[in-house]
Design a protein around this motif. Structure first.
Motif, PDB file in Angstrom:
ATOM      1  N   ILE A   4       0.877  -1.168   0.000  1.00 34.54           N
ATOM      2  CA  ILE A   4       0.000   0.000   0.000  1.00 34.54           C
ATOM      3  C   ILE A   4       0.914   1.218   0.000  1.00 34.54           C
ATOM      4  N   LYS A   5       0.848   1.987  -1.084  1.00 33.15           N
ATOM      5  CA  LYS A   5       1.697   3.167  -1.227  1.00 33.15           C
ATOM      6  C   LYS A   5       1.038   4.370  -0.571  1.00 33.15           C
ATOM      7  N   LEU A  16      -5.165   4.271   6.744  1.00 31.87           N
ATOM      8  CA  LEU A  16      -4.552   3.294   5.849  1.00 31.87           C
ATOM      9  C   LEU A  16      -5.553   2.230   5.423  1.00 31.87           C
ATOM     10  N   LEU A  17      -6.376   1.783   6.350  1.00 33.45           N
ATOM     11  CA  LEU A  17      -7.379   0.781   6.007  1.00 33.45           C
ATOM     12  C   LEU A  17      -8.327   1.307   4.937  1.00 33.45           C
ATOM     13  N   LYS A  18      -8.688   2.584   5.026  1.00 29.91           N
ATOM     14  CA  LYS A  18      -9.551   3.187   4.003  1.00 29.91           C
ATOM     15  C   LYS A  18      -8.762   3.433   2.711  1.00 29.91           C
ATOM     16  N   TRP A  19      -7.576   3.998   2.821  1.00 29.80           N
ATOM     17  CA  TRP A  19      -6.735   4.327   1.662  1.00 29.80           C
ATOM     18  C   TRP A  19      -6.433   3.076   0.837  1.00 29.80           C
ATOM     19  N   GLY A  20      -6.194   1.969   1.500  1.00 31.00           N
ATOM     20  CA  GLY A  20      -5.881   0.721   0.814  1.00 31.00           C
ATOM     21  C   GLY A  20      -7.108  -0.060   0.383  1.00 31.00           C
ATOM     22  N   GLY A  42       2.868  -7.726  13.492  1.00 34.39           N
ATOM     23  CA  GLY A  42       2.685  -8.973  14.227  1.00 34.39           C
ATOM     24  C   GLY A  42       1.943  -8.866  15.540  1.00 34.39           C
ATOM     25  N   GLU A  43       1.583  -7.651  15.953  1.00 33.93           N
ATOM     26  CA  GLU A  43       0.890  -7.452  17.223  1.00 33.93           C
ATOM     27  C   GLU A  43      -0.516  -6.898  16.978  1.00 33.93           C
ATOM     28  N   VAL A  44      -1.500  -7.417  17.717  1.00 32.41           N
ATOM     29  CA  VAL A  44      -2.859  -6.883  17.610  1.00 32.41           C
ATOM     30  C   VAL A  44      -2.827  -5.403  17.976  1.00 32.41           C
ATOM     31  N   GLU A  45      -3.444  -4.576  17.134  1.00 30.30           N
ATOM     32  CA  GLU A  45      -3.458  -3.132  17.367  1.00 30.30           C
ATOM     33  C   GLU A  45      -4.889  -2.668  17.613  1.00 30.30           C
ATOM     34  N   THR A  46      -5.089  -1.910  18.703  1.00 25.96           N
ATOM     35  CA  THR A  46      -6.424  -1.435  19.055  1.00 25.96           C
ATOM     36  C   THR A  46      -6.542   0.087  18.954  1.00 25.96           C
ATOM     37  N   GLN A  47      -5.492   0.752  18.494  1.00 25.42           N
ATOM     38  CA  GLN A  47      -5.520   2.208  18.363  1.00 25.42           C
ATOM     39  C   GLN A  47      -5.732   2.592  16.906  1.00 25.42           C
ATOM     40  N   ARG A  48      -6.870   3.205  16.633  1.00 24.48           N
ATOM     41  CA  ARG A  48      -7.163   3.629  15.257  1.00 24.48           C
ATOM     42  C   ARG A  48      -6.170   4.683  14.783  1.00 24.48           C
ATOM     43  N   ALA A  49      -5.657   5.496  15.709  1.00 27.94           N
ATOM     44  CA  ALA A  49      -4.732   6.563  15.357  1.00 27.94           C
ATOM     45  C   ALA A  49      -3.267   6.119  15.390  1.00 27.94           C
ATOM     46  N   LYS A  50      -3.018   4.824  15.502  1.00 29.17           N
ATOM     47  CA  LYS A  50      -1.644   4.305  15.491  1.00 29.17           C
ATOM     48  C   LYS A  50      -0.935   4.829  14.244  1.00 29.17           C
ATOM     49  N   THR A  51       0.211   5.455  14.437  1.00 26.77           N
ATOM     50  CA  THR A  51       0.965   6.021  13.326  1.00 26.77           C
ATOM     51  C   THR A  51       1.795   4.939  12.646  1.00 26.77           C
ATOM     52  N   LEU A  52       1.614   4.822  11.341  1.00 28.39           N
ATOM     53  CA  LEU A  52       2.364   3.856  10.544  1.00 28.39           C
ATOM     54  C   LEU A  52       3.331   4.597   9.639  1.00 28.39           C
ATOM     55  N   LYS A  53       4.418   3.925   9.306  1.00 26.33           N
ATOM     56  CA  LYS A  53       5.420   4.504   8.413  1.00 26.33           C
ATOM     57  C   LYS A  53       5.842   3.439   7.409  1.00 26.33           C
ATOM     58  N   PRO A  54       6.493   3.858   6.329  1.00 23.38           N
ATOM     59  CA  PRO A  54       6.961   2.857   5.356  1.00 23.38           C
ATOM     60  C   PRO A  54       7.781   1.763   6.045  1.00 23.38           C
ATOM     61  N   GLY A  55       7.505   0.532   5.655  1.00 21.32           N
ATOM     62  CA  GLY A  55       8.181  -0.618   6.255  1.00 21.32           C
ATOM     63  C   GLY A  55       7.298  -1.378   7.223  1.00 21.32           C
ATOM     64  N   ASP A  56       6.262  -0.720   7.751  1.00 20.08           N
ATOM     65  CA  ASP A  56       5.343  -1.401   8.667  1.00 20.08           C
ATOM     66  C   ASP A  56       4.500  -2.421   7.897  1.00 20.08           C
ATOM     67  N   LYS A  64      -1.442  -9.883   4.340  1.00 21.30           N
ATOM     68  CA  LYS A  64      -0.443  -8.951   4.846  1.00 21.30           C
ATOM     69  C   LYS A  64      -0.231  -7.845   3.820  1.00 21.30           C
ATOM     70  N   TYR A  65      -0.081  -6.633   4.341  1.00 19.93           N
ATOM     71  CA  TYR A  65       0.105  -5.454   3.500  1.00 19.93           C
ATOM     72  C   TYR A  65       1.299  -4.667   4.027  1.00 19.93           C
ATOM     73  N   LYS A  66       2.207  -4.330   3.136  1.00 21.29           N
ATOM     74  CA  LYS A  66       3.392  -3.559   3.522  1.00 21.29           C
ATOM     75  C   LYS A  66       3.177  -2.109   3.141  1.00 21.29           C
ATOM     76  N   VAL A  67       3.431  -1.217   4.107  1.00 16.61           N
ATOM     77  CA  VAL A  67       3.327   0.217   3.865  1.00 16.61           C
ATOM     78  C   VAL A  67       4.610   0.654   3.151  1.00 16.61           C
TER      79      VAL A  67
END
Length: 70
Positions: A4-5, A16-20, A42-56, A64-67
């Motif tokens: 997902i670019k 990201l879930l919407k963008w992808g 690899g970890e369950v995430e419960t924060q909608r605002a969790k910040t993701l960066k390339p490589g996640d 599986k989706y790579k940012v």
């Protein structure tokens, strides 16, 4: 693994879930995150605002989706 670019340096998990096109709406993103159906690196995430960066790596619905930066 699909990629997902993103056009920014970071992106929130819900966005990201919407963008992808993994979910249709922000409400749906919130629901699947609250239901612990999404993993980040690899970890369950419960924060909608969790910040993701390339490589996640995001896991959802058995996929599986790579940012990546565009």
């Amino acid at each position: 693994m699909e990629k997902i670019k993103i056009k920014t340096e970071t992106i929130d998990l819900g966005q990201l879930l919407k963008w992808g096109n993994l979910v249709s709406t922000g409400g749906e993103a919130k629901a699947v995150i609250n239901e612990k159906r999404v993993k980040v690196n690899g970890e369950v995430e419960t924060q909608r605002a969790k910040t993701l960066k390339p490589g996640d790596i995001v896991e959802f619905e058995g996929q599986k989706y790579k940012v990546v930066a565009s």
